[in-house]
Write an enzyme that holds these catalytic residues in place. Structure first.
Site, PDB file in Angstrom:
ATOM      1  N   GLY A 215      -0.131  -5.448  -0.790  1.00  0.00           N
ATOM      2  CA  GLY A 215       1.204  -5.151  -1.763  1.00  0.00           C
ATOM      3  C   GLY A 215       1.451  -3.608  -1.620  1.00  0.00           C
ATOM      4  N   GLU A 239      -4.187  -3.479   1.664  1.00  0.00           N
ATOM      5  CA  GLU A 239      -3.348  -3.327   3.103  1.00  0.00           C
ATOM      6  C   GLU A 239      -1.908  -2.957   2.164  1.00  0.00           C
ATOM      7  OE1 GLU A 239      -3.922  -3.804   6.215  1.00  0.00           O
ATOM      8  OE2 GLU A 239      -6.243  -4.066   5.603  1.00  0.00           O
ATOM      9  N   CYS A 278       6.071  -6.108   5.316  1.00  0.00           N
ATOM     10  CA  CYS A 278       5.370  -4.847   5.142  1.00  0.00           C
ATOM     11  C   CYS A 278       5.226  -4.435   6.624  1.00  0.00           C
ATOM     12  CB  CYS A 278       3.815  -4.883   4.785  1.00  0.00           C
ATOM     13  SG  CYS A 278       3.351  -6.472   5.874  1.00  0.00           S
ATOM     14  N   GLU A 366       7.972   4.216   2.587  1.00  0.00           N
ATOM     15  CA  GLU A 366       8.661   2.983   2.814  1.00  0.00           C
ATOM     16  C   GLU A 366       9.963   2.642   1.456  1.00  0.00           C
ATOM     17  OE1 GLU A 366       6.330  -0.260   1.125  1.00  0.00           O
ATOM     18  OE2 GLU A 366       7.225  -1.669   2.609  1.00  0.00           O
TER      19      GLU A 366
HETATM   20  N1  LIG Z   1      -0.148  -4.468   4.427  1.00  0.00           N
HETATM   21  C1  LIG Z   1       0.399  -5.942   4.419  1.00  0.00           C
HETATM   22  O1  LIG Z   1      -0.223  -6.677   4.797  1.00  0.00           O
HETATM   23  C2  LIG Z   1       1.263  -6.264   3.336  1.00  0.00           C
HETATM   24  C3  LIG Z   1       1.762  -7.460   3.323  1.00  0.00           C
HETATM   25  C4  LIG Z   1       2.934  -7.884   2.474  1.00  0.00           C
HETATM   26  C5  LIG Z   1       3.491  -6.872   1.524  1.00  0.00           C
HETATM   27  N2  LIG Z   1       3.040  -5.544   1.534  1.00  0.00           N
HETATM   28  C6  LIG Z   1       3.821  -4.701   0.833  1.00  0.00           C
HETATM   29  O2  LIG Z   1       3.693  -5.191  -0.687  1.00  0.00           O
HETATM   30  C7  LIG Z   1       4.694  -4.545  -1.386  1.00  0.00           C
HETATM   31  C8  LIG Z   1       5.480  -5.621  -2.208  1.00  0.00           C
HETATM   32  O3  LIG Z   1       4.352  -6.521  -2.646  1.00  0.00           O
HETATM   33  P1  LIG Z   1       4.191  -6.547  -4.188  1.00  0.00           P
HETATM   34  O4  LIG Z   1       5.521  -6.097  -4.873  1.00  0.00           O
HETATM   35  O5  LIG Z   1       3.718  -7.957  -4.588  1.00  0.00           O
HETATM   36  O6  LIG Z   1       2.954  -5.516  -4.488  1.00  0.00           O
HETATM   37  P2  LIG Z   1       2.534  -5.065  -5.957  1.00  0.00           P
HETATM   38  O7  LIG Z   1       1.488  -3.832  -5.822  1.00  0.00           O
HETATM   39  O8  LIG Z   1       3.491  -5.036  -7.127  1.00  0.00           O
HETATM   40  O9  LIG Z   1       1.411  -6.425  -6.398  1.00  0.00           O
HETATM   41  C9  LIG Z   1       0.398  -7.089  -5.766  1.00  0.00           C
HETATM   42  C10 LIG Z   1      -0.497  -7.529  -6.925  1.00  0.00           C
HETATM   43  O10 LIG Z   1      -1.380  -6.695  -7.163  1.00  0.00           O
HETATM   44  C11 LIG Z   1      -1.251  -6.703  -8.815  1.00  0.00           C
HETATM   45  N3  LIG Z   1      -1.406  -5.170  -9.395  1.00  0.00           N
HETATM   46  C12 LIG Z   1      -0.687  -4.112  -8.843  1.00  0.00           C
HETATM   47  N4  LIG Z   1      -1.065  -3.143  -9.582  1.00  0.00           N
HETATM   48  C13 LIG Z   1      -2.180  -3.546 -10.386  1.00  0.00           C
HETATM   49  C14 LIG Z   1      -2.629  -2.761 -11.319  1.00  0.00           C
HETATM   50  N5  LIG Z   1      -2.599  -1.677 -11.583  1.00  0.00           N
HETATM   51  N6  LIG Z   1      -3.724  -3.761 -11.917  1.00  0.00           N
HETATM   52  C15 LIG Z   1      -3.849  -4.894 -12.002  1.00  0.00           C
HETATM   53  N7  LIG Z   1      -3.201  -5.673 -10.967  1.00  0.00           N
HETATM   54  C16 LIG Z   1      -2.083  -4.857 -10.128  1.00  0.00           C
HETATM   55  C17 LIG Z   1       0.251  -7.188  -9.116  1.00  0.00           C
HETATM   56  O11 LIG Z   1      -0.044  -7.725 -10.325  1.00  0.00           O
HETATM   57  C18 LIG Z   1       0.278  -8.237  -8.043  1.00  0.00           C
HETATM   58  O12 LIG Z   1      -0.648  -9.581  -8.179  1.00  0.00           O
HETATM   59  C19 LIG Z   1       5.455  -3.754  -0.352  1.00  0.00           C
HETATM   60  O13 LIG Z   1       5.160  -2.636  -0.382  1.00  0.00           O
HETATM   61  C20 LIG Z   1       4.993  -4.508   0.993  1.00  0.00           C
HETATM   62  O14 LIG Z   1       5.378  -3.471   2.124  1.00  0.00           O
HETATM   63  C21 LIG Z   1       2.139  -5.211   2.539  1.00  0.00           C
END
Ligand SMILES: NC(=O)c1ccc[n+]([C@@H]2O[C@H](COP(=O)([O-])OP(=O)(O)OC[C@H]3O[C@@H](n4cnc5c(N)ncnc54)[C@H](O)[C@@H]3O)[C@@H](O)[C@H]2O)c1
Length: 504
Positions: A215, A239, A278, A366
């Site tokens: 994420g 990641e 990502c 990003e």
């Molecule tokens: N590196 C990789 O393989 C990869 C793959 C896909 C997406 N991404 C990246 O992901 C991002 C988009 O994804 P997103 O919006 O779903 O990410 P996000 O960080 O908003 O959420 C990911 C998950 O983590 C949880 N989360 C986040 N912070 C939290 C906290 N403080 N406490 C509890 N749970 C928490 C969210 O509720 C969700 O379930 C982009 O930046 C993208 O580049 C990375």
């Protein structure tokens, strides 16, 4: 308390799920702990059967799941239908990797007159918490690479449902869990929690031994901090999103036709999934005078994108990201207005002098969505200095003029110091789940640069080596036994492993 997902096209509610409460979480953790001791003694071939059963079940529900995913993500049915197949194949792949057995890294030193017998094997850590991303609701979500690799490695999974596709998260876990338990897996092999508080509580829970996260930087770092504040610190394999630079050499931009081809490939790559990858290439470094920014702008106009983003927050962050990049010294070359949809967002090409790419600049972070920056370099030294200032990234690209390109060898070397994967004469979007894959990269692309979240080596994140010294054979875990009942490849007295044929 409940979590509701919304249709990105209309903002209409799609699914509602109850948040996981304290008592329910305690029961989930108990079941995960019980499952961990069962998984630790099952053979890899057994877990392969479970993962294959989950893959078949996913495919049997392909249409239902793709339709639900489309309602919650607006990523379109053809792409989502394909992604169900990819997720199923990933589960099979990780099962097959486990059954092959080299992930256990069985290493034997026979006793000598002066040294004891040692057997070193990898053991599963225990329950793993998995946080998936919004942009791949199958391939990087509750049944994605992290879950497949963890179960393959012998670790039960407690996944956190993504709020943007909460209905799909619930349904996927229901389907896969039912299939795996019918194939003999314990109940706690795969469970789900709903809600941010439950997610944070999972990271703090003493039963959880590792966290796999895909994420945003903000989310990954928040969970990493939480895990490092525990009494018993656990690894967080986060990641995260990065800029993923692509360098065009002078020979790669030899004439206007070559530049137009690069521009069209670049646009195709950064508008894929509305730029919500990502591995989206966010920065193009092209030779001075090539006219790359204008060519990219023209290709973007031709592509005529209509981005509808996964969430309102992501759609808003595209606009604020463009503004922040302008404030940091970029200028706008092209801006395609947002379509008329609840989560509509603009697409944009920006240009900046390479001198503005300074450490700490917003231009080096990003901008999740169809927004890119194009910079021109004059000399090789300037390019090398610029590349040194870039943050670590998941992938980096190089567009060359062919095998004799005089800049290429040095650039491959420099880029390999900055990225987990170096792509030559191709685009970084698209990550194959194979034996040689590396989907990771230097901090802050990931919190553990030695790890990969995709590919066979992903299992290593959920294992810990133990050396058994002078231990009576029938007291050893099966994988370490002298008669090698699982026919595992073994390195004996320093000799490279041989993969025995036969039943596993
Ligand atoms: N590196 C990789 O393989 C990869 C793959 C896909 C997406 N991404 C990246 O992901 C991002 C988009 O994804 P997103 O919006 O779903 O990410 P996000 O960080 O908003 O959420 C990911 C998950 O983590 C949880 N989360 C986040 N912070 C939290 C906290 N403080 N406490 C509890 N749970 C928490 C969210 O509720 C969700 O379930 C982009 O930046 C993208 O580049 C990375």
């Amino acid at each position: 308390m409940t979590v509701t997902s919304h249709d990105p096209r209309t903002a209409a509610p799609v699914s509602v799920a109850d948040e996981t409460g304290t008592a329910e979480l305690a029961a989930v953790l108990r079941a995960a702990e019980e499952a961990a001791s069962v998984l630790a003694t099952t053979g890899p071939a057994e877990r392969r059967r479970w993962l294959h059963a989950a893959a078949i079940a996913l495919e049997e529900h392909r249409d239902e799941l793709a339709a639900l995913a489309d309602a919650e993500t607006a990523l379109d049915l053809p792409r989502l239908t394909g992604e169900v197949g990819r997720a199923a194949d990933q589960l099979r792949f990780y099962g097959d990797v486990a059954a092959e057995g080299s992930y256990l890294d069985v290493t034997v030193d026979e006793a000598t007159e002066t040294t004891p017998r040692l057997v070193r094997v990898n053991r599963p850590l225990g329950p793993v918490a998995v946080f998936g991303a919004s942009n791949f609701p199958f391939a990087f979500s509750v049944l994605g690479n992290d879950t497949g690799a963890a179960i393959a490695a012998g670790c039960p999974v407690v996944a956190k449902a993504h709020e943007a596709h909460v209905g799909l998260s619930v349904r996927q876990v229901e389907i896969a869990r039912q299939a795996m338990t019918s194939a003999g897996a314990p109940d706690g092999v795969l469970q789900l929690v709903v809600g941010r508080d439950a997610g944070a509580a999972l990271v703090r829970a003493p039963q959880v031994t590792a966290v796999a996260f895909t994420g945003s930087q903000a989310g990954g770092m928040a969970l990493w901090r939480l895990a490092n504040e525990r009494e018993v610190v656990i690894p967080v394999y986060a990641e995260m999103g990065t800029v993923n630079p692509v360098v065009v050499t002078r020979a790669g931009a030899a004439d206007a036709a070559a530049v137009a081809e690069v521009a069209s490939g670049f646009v195709g790559s950064f508008t894929l999934g509305h730029g919500q990858f990502c591995t989206k290439p966010g920065l193009l470094l092209a030779p001075a005078g090539a006219g790359a920014a204008d060519a990219v702008a023209a290709a973007l106009r031709d592509a005529d994108p209509a981005p509808v983003m996964l969430s309102r927050a992501i759609a808003t962050s595209v606009g604020t990201g463009i503004t922040a990049m302008l404030d940091a010294g970029a200028e706008l070359v092209e801006r395609v207005p947002a379509p008329d949809a609840a989560n509509g967002a603009p697409a944009a090409v920006l240009r900046a002098p390479v001198s503005s790419l300074k450490p700490g600049s917003r231009l080096l972070e990003e901008c999740f969505g169809p927004v890119v920056l194009v910079c021109e370099y004059a000399a090789d030294d300037e390019l090398a200095d610029t590349l040194r200032t870039l943050q670590g990234s998941l992938a980096a690209g190089l567009v060359t003029g062919g095998a004799d390109d005089p800049q290429a060898r040095e650039l491959v070397r420099v880029l390999s110091g900055k990225a987990g994967r170096v792509v030559v004469d191709g685009w970084p979007t698209g990550v194959a789940f194979t034996w040689a894959q590396q989907h990771g990269g230097p901090w802050p692309a990931t919190t553990v640069p030695a790890a990969t979240s995709v590919g066979a080596h992903g299992l290593a994140r959920f294992l810990r080596p133990v050396a058994f010294q002078s231990v009576t054979d029938h007291w050893l875990p099966t994988e370490a036994r002298e008669d090698n009942p699982w026919s595992l490849p073994r390195r004996v007295n320093g000799r490279l492993p041989e993969a025995p044929q036969g039943q596993r």
